[in-house]
Enzyme design. Sequence first.
Site, PDB file in Angstrom:
ATOM      1  N   HIS A 234       0.846  -1.199   0.000  1.00 55.30           N
ATOM      2  CA  HIS A 234       0.000   0.000   0.000  1.00 55.30           C
ATOM      3  C   HIS A 234       0.882   1.250   0.000  1.00 55.30           C
ATOM      4  CE1 HIS A 234      -2.936   2.988   1.106  1.00 55.30           C
ATOM      5  NE2 HIS A 234      -3.868   2.110   0.780  1.00 55.30           N
TER       6      HIS A 234
ATOM      7  N   GLU B 161      -4.053   1.555  -7.411  1.00 56.85           N
ATOM      8  CA  GLU B 161      -4.444   2.698  -6.590  1.00 56.85           C
ATOM      9  C   GLU B 161      -3.541   3.888  -6.912  1.00 56.85           C
ATOM     10  OE1 GLU B 161      -6.628   1.475  -2.755  1.00 56.85           O
ATOM     11  OE2 GLU B 161      -4.491   1.379  -2.336  1.00 56.85           O
TER      12      GLU B 161
HETATM   13  P1  PGA Z   1      -9.651   5.749   0.145  1.00 52.54           P
HETATM   14  O1  PGA Z   1      -8.459   4.706   0.392  1.00 52.54           O
HETATM   15  O2  PGA Z   1     -10.820   4.966  -0.354  1.00 52.54           O
HETATM   16  O3  PGA Z   1      -9.896   6.379   1.488  1.00 52.54           O
HETATM   17  O4  PGA Z   1      -9.161   6.722  -0.861  1.00 52.54           O
HETATM   18  C1  PGA Z   1      -8.231   3.640  -0.448  1.00 52.54           C
HETATM   19  C2  PGA Z   1      -7.034   2.877   0.028  1.00 52.54           C
HETATM   20  O5  PGA Z   1      -6.116   3.500   0.580  1.00 52.54           O
HETATM   21  O6  PGA Z   1      -6.958   1.656  -0.136  1.00 52.54           O
END
Ligand code: PGA
Length: 250
Positions: free
Chosen positions: A99, A168
């Site tokens: 992440h 992401e």
């Molecule tokens: P968010 O986070 O939906 O708050 O943008 C997503 C994540 O960090 O996996």
Amino acid sequence: MTNNKIYFIANWKMYGTLKSVQSLKNVIKLKRKRIYKKAKIVYCPPYTLLGEFSKSIRNTDIELGAQNCHYNFDYGAYTGSVNSKMIKNIGCKYVIIGHSENRVSGENDKVINLKIKSSISEKLKVIFCIGETLKEKRKNKTNSVLKKQLINGLNKIKIKDNIIFAYEPVWSIGTGLVPKSNDLENQVIQIKKFIKKRFRIKNPIVLYGGSVNPKNISILKQISSINGFLIGGASQNPKKFIDIIKKTIN
Ligand code: PGA
């Protein structure tokens, strides 16, 4: 959105107390309905709540994941850490690795690679996060950054069936910004193409994460290459989380 399973992975980050386990109640109820059979719901609360969640989801279709694990395969003198054996033992089937919030605090590709290896050795499913920063995007480096993260993260890993990819964009996490639909669709298609060719994974599962909420889900769900969502902020609120699931499936 495909006709296969659709993932809804709740990443609670550093939020939640014992009381918040109650928020599972309505999600469990929802998941029992036949129409939501194809929704794969995975909760990733902080380590402190894994035990309680594990008990609460027993005999339900909801699964459990951890938000990270230590890179060491075995037990050891690593104060404050938890390894893949320990999260498996508490009932996790999944673990989020790579992440961006951990990458910025020093987790490099080599460490990520070890974490993936140790998780696979415990037969955990890895939710492997990749994504470019805004600076990288502006310099048109998105593709090279993603490829590097993938290649290094999966270096010398043979069993890749247990890996789910989560795209992401860093600039989209917690900001309320989401990529334009066309851009996102194309990006996910390119990621899948690369994964298929490079790692010989026939049908890679690629999720999208970054500011998914009940408002933008109606647009995001139309992107057919995406296999589901990694949801941060909105997943901590059961009403919003349920809303996202309902709007995607219905
Ligand atoms: P968010 O986070 O939906 O708050 O943008 C997503 C994540 O960090 O996996």
